[in-house]
Write a protein that holds these residues in place. Structure first.
Motif, PDB file in Angstrom:
ATOM      1  N   PRO A 181      23.756 -29.511 -11.066  1.00 50.07           N
ATOM      2  CA  PRO A 181      22.760 -28.274 -12.142  1.00 50.07           C
ATOM      3  C   PRO A 181      21.308 -27.836 -11.786  1.00 50.07           C
ATOM      4  N   VAL A 182      21.089 -29.425 -11.239  1.00 48.51           N
ATOM      5  CA  VAL A 182      19.983 -30.156 -10.988  1.00 48.51           C
ATOM      6  C   VAL A 182      19.500 -29.361  -9.832  1.00 48.51           C
ATOM      7  N   ARG A 183      20.004 -28.943  -8.900  1.00 51.46           N
ATOM      8  CA  ARG A 183      19.679 -28.241  -7.391  1.00 51.46           C
ATOM      9  C   ARG A 183      19.900 -26.520  -7.794  1.00 51.46           C
ATOM     10  N   ILE A 184      20.274 -26.584  -8.762  1.00 47.99           N
ATOM     11  CA  ILE A 184      20.468 -24.653  -9.114  1.00 47.99           C
ATOM     12  C   ILE A 184      19.316 -24.681  -9.995  1.00 47.99           C
ATOM     13  N   LEU A 185      19.269 -25.228 -11.049  1.00 50.05           N
ATOM     14  CA  LEU A 185      18.139 -25.207 -12.291  1.00 50.05           C
ATOM     15  C   LEU A 185      16.572 -25.159 -11.695  1.00 50.05           C
ATOM     16  N   GLY A 186      16.485 -26.511 -10.664  1.00 45.94           N
ATOM     17  CA  GLY A 186      15.050 -27.085 -10.432  1.00 45.94           C
ATOM     18  C   GLY A 186      14.813 -25.864  -9.610  1.00 45.94           C
ATOM     19  N   PRO A 187      14.601 -24.862  -9.189  1.00 39.59           N
ATOM     20  CA  PRO A 187      14.395 -23.948  -8.500  1.00 39.59           C
ATOM     21  C   PRO A 187      13.763 -22.635  -9.387  1.00 39.59           C
ATOM     22  N   ILE A 188      15.053 -22.789  -9.730  1.00 40.58           N
ATOM     23  CA  ILE A 188      14.505 -21.451 -11.374  1.00 40.58           C
ATOM     24  C   ILE A 188      13.462 -22.112 -12.070  1.00 40.58           C
ATOM     25  N   ILE A 189      13.431 -23.387 -12.359  1.00 42.78           N
ATOM     26  CA  ILE A 189      12.567 -23.434 -13.059  1.00 42.78           C
ATOM     27  C   ILE A 189      10.814 -23.931 -12.838  1.00 42.78           C
ATOM     28  N   LEU A 190      10.884 -24.510 -11.175  1.00 41.74           N
ATOM     29  CA  LEU A 190       9.703 -24.264 -10.102  1.00 41.74           C
ATOM     30  C   LEU A 190       8.891 -22.776 -10.582  1.00 41.74           C
ATOM     31  N   MET A 191      10.162 -21.780 -10.482  1.00 41.78           N
ATOM     32  CA  MET A 191       9.655 -20.300  -9.791  1.00 41.78           C
ATOM     33  C   MET A 191       9.002 -19.686 -11.269  1.00 41.78           C
ATOM     34  N   LEU A 192       9.340 -19.747 -12.360  1.00 45.58           N
ATOM     35  CA  LEU A 192       8.938 -18.954 -13.874  1.00 45.58           C
ATOM     36  C   LEU A 192       7.806 -20.374 -14.076  1.00 45.58           C
ATOM     37  N   VAL A 193       7.768 -21.809 -13.523  1.00 45.59           N
ATOM     38  CA  VAL A 193       6.662 -22.377 -14.040  1.00 45.59           C
ATOM     39  C   VAL A 193       5.003 -21.657 -12.718  1.00 45.59           C
ATOM     40  N   LEU A 194       5.874 -21.356 -11.985  1.00 44.62           N
ATOM     41  CA  LEU A 194       4.774 -21.248 -10.634  1.00 44.62           C
ATOM     42  C   LEU A 194       4.046 -19.839 -10.781  1.00 44.62           C
ATOM     43  N   GLY A 195       5.606 -18.514 -11.377  1.00 42.30           N
ATOM     44  CA  GLY A 195       5.195 -17.849 -11.932  1.00 42.30           C
ATOM     45  C   GLY A 195       4.652 -17.240 -13.645  1.00 42.30           C
ATOM     46  N   LEU A 196       4.175 -17.679 -13.898  1.00 40.15           N
ATOM     47  CA  LEU A 196       3.774 -17.884 -15.327  1.00 40.15           C
ATOM     48  C   LEU A 196       3.228 -17.162 -15.886  1.00 40.15           C
ATOM     49  N   ASP A 197       1.446 -16.824 -15.243  1.00 33.17           N
ATOM     50  CA  ASP A 197       1.315 -15.901 -15.428  1.00 33.17           C
ATOM     51  C   ASP A 197       1.471 -14.726 -15.211  1.00 33.17           C
ATOM     52  N   ALA A 198       2.184 -14.552 -14.029  1.00 30.90           N
ATOM     53  CA  ALA A 198       3.301 -13.197 -13.397  1.00 30.90           C
ATOM     54  C   ALA A 198       3.943 -13.083 -15.032  1.00 30.90           C
ATOM     55  N   LEU A 199       4.653 -13.688 -15.957  1.00 31.65           N
ATOM     56  CA  LEU A 199       5.607 -13.422 -16.471  1.00 31.65           C
ATOM     57  C   LEU A 199       4.461 -12.923 -17.921  1.00 31.65           C
ATOM     58  N   VAL A 200       3.728 -13.308 -18.645  1.00 33.61           N
ATOM     59  CA  VAL A 200       3.028 -13.640 -20.053  1.00 33.61           C
ATOM     60  C   VAL A 200       2.157 -11.947 -19.151  1.00 33.61           C
ATOM     61  N   LEU A 201       1.975 -11.668 -17.906  1.00 29.93           N
ATOM     62  CA  LEU A 201       1.176 -10.354 -17.919  1.00 29.93           C
ATOM     63  C   LEU A 201       2.495  -9.184 -17.886  1.00 29.93           C
ATOM     64  N   HIS A 202       3.576  -9.993 -17.300  1.00 33.91           N
ATOM     65  CA  HIS A 202       4.702  -9.015 -17.513  1.00 33.91           C
ATOM     66  C   HIS A 202       5.243  -8.410 -19.088  1.00 33.91           C
ATOM     67  N   ILE A 203       4.564  -9.444 -19.538  1.00 30.94           N
ATOM     68  CA  ILE A 203       5.409  -9.149 -21.405  1.00 30.94           C
ATOM     69  C   ILE A 203       4.143  -8.397 -21.883  1.00 30.94           C
ATOM     70  N   LYS A 204       2.287  -8.687 -21.551  1.00 33.00           N
ATOM     71  CA  LYS A 204       1.432  -7.546 -21.629  1.00 33.00           C
ATOM     72  C   LYS A 204       1.658  -6.301 -21.310  1.00 33.00           C
ATOM     73  N   TYR A 205       2.051  -5.902 -20.370  1.00 31.72           N
ATOM     74  CA  TYR A 205       1.894  -4.859 -19.492  1.00 31.72           C
ATOM     75  C   TYR A 205       3.239  -3.934 -20.562  1.00 31.72           C
ATOM     76  N   TRP A 206       4.499  -4.767 -20.770  1.00 27.83           N
ATOM     77  CA  TRP A 206       5.299  -3.754 -21.604  1.00 27.83           C
ATOM     78  C   TRP A 206       4.569  -3.615 -23.781  1.00 27.83           C
ATOM     79  N   MET A 207       4.270  -4.585 -23.956  1.00 26.77           N
ATOM     80  CA  MET A 207       3.791  -4.157 -25.128  1.00 26.77           C
ATOM     81  C   MET A 207       2.304  -3.112 -24.994  1.00 26.77           C
TER      82      MET A 207
END
Length: 167
Positions: free
Chosen positions: A43-69
């Protein structure tokens, strides 16, 4: 007169976040290879990269939500002669001569025609102010890569942004 309609769909969401998804896969593969000999739980080997990329891409995710709104209730019909913008059923037809300001807010890869390397670099927006003082923001979530007809692009000004955060 040939018109094309654009609106936000599930496919447009997926296309816009594909960079983050590809990053998760690449980082996941690297992590899986690097930890294959270590006693790291699966589970750590699977979730680790997902969490890492979500942290690195957090501003992109926030921007995505703003664009959608900003564009969730917007439908755009584009032809060579006009752009028709419908927001909550209120329709405005824009012709090139109606435009006072047309700014294409582009990140480095799109301003310089280079490759996209980081999450969020493929988020772009156009700001349009008409002579009637009406203002519109059209994001890349609604219109991928801001592909406007040449008659409108001739009226535009390109502005380079580190991140394309709408005003």
């Amino acid at each position: 007169m040939n018109t094309t309609q654009y609106k936000i769909t599930l496919l447009s969401h997926i296309k816009q976040i594909r960079g983050i998804l590809i990053g998760i896969v690449i980082v996941g593969l690297i992590a899986a290879i690097a930890t294959r000999e270590l006693p790291v739980p699966l589970p750590v080997r699977i979730l680790g990269p997902i969490i890492l990329m979500l942290v690195l891409g957090l501003d992109a995710l926030v921007l995505h939500i703003k664009y959608w709104m900003m564009n969730r209730n917007t439908v755009v019909n584009i032809s060579e002669e006009y752009i028709e913008v419908s927001i909550n059923g209120n329709i405005t037809e824009i012709k090139p001569d109606d435009i006072e300001i047309f700014e294409l807010n582009l990140t480095r890869p799109f301003f310089d025609a280079g490759p996209v390397w980081r999450p969020g670099e493929d988020y772009l927006y156009a700001f349009i102010r008409l002579k009637s003082c009406e203002e519109f923001v059209i994001t890349s979530l609604l219109l991928a890569k801001l592909k406007f007809p040449k008659s409108f692009l001739d009226k535009s000004t390109k502005i380079q942004r580190l991140r394309a955060w709408p005003k």
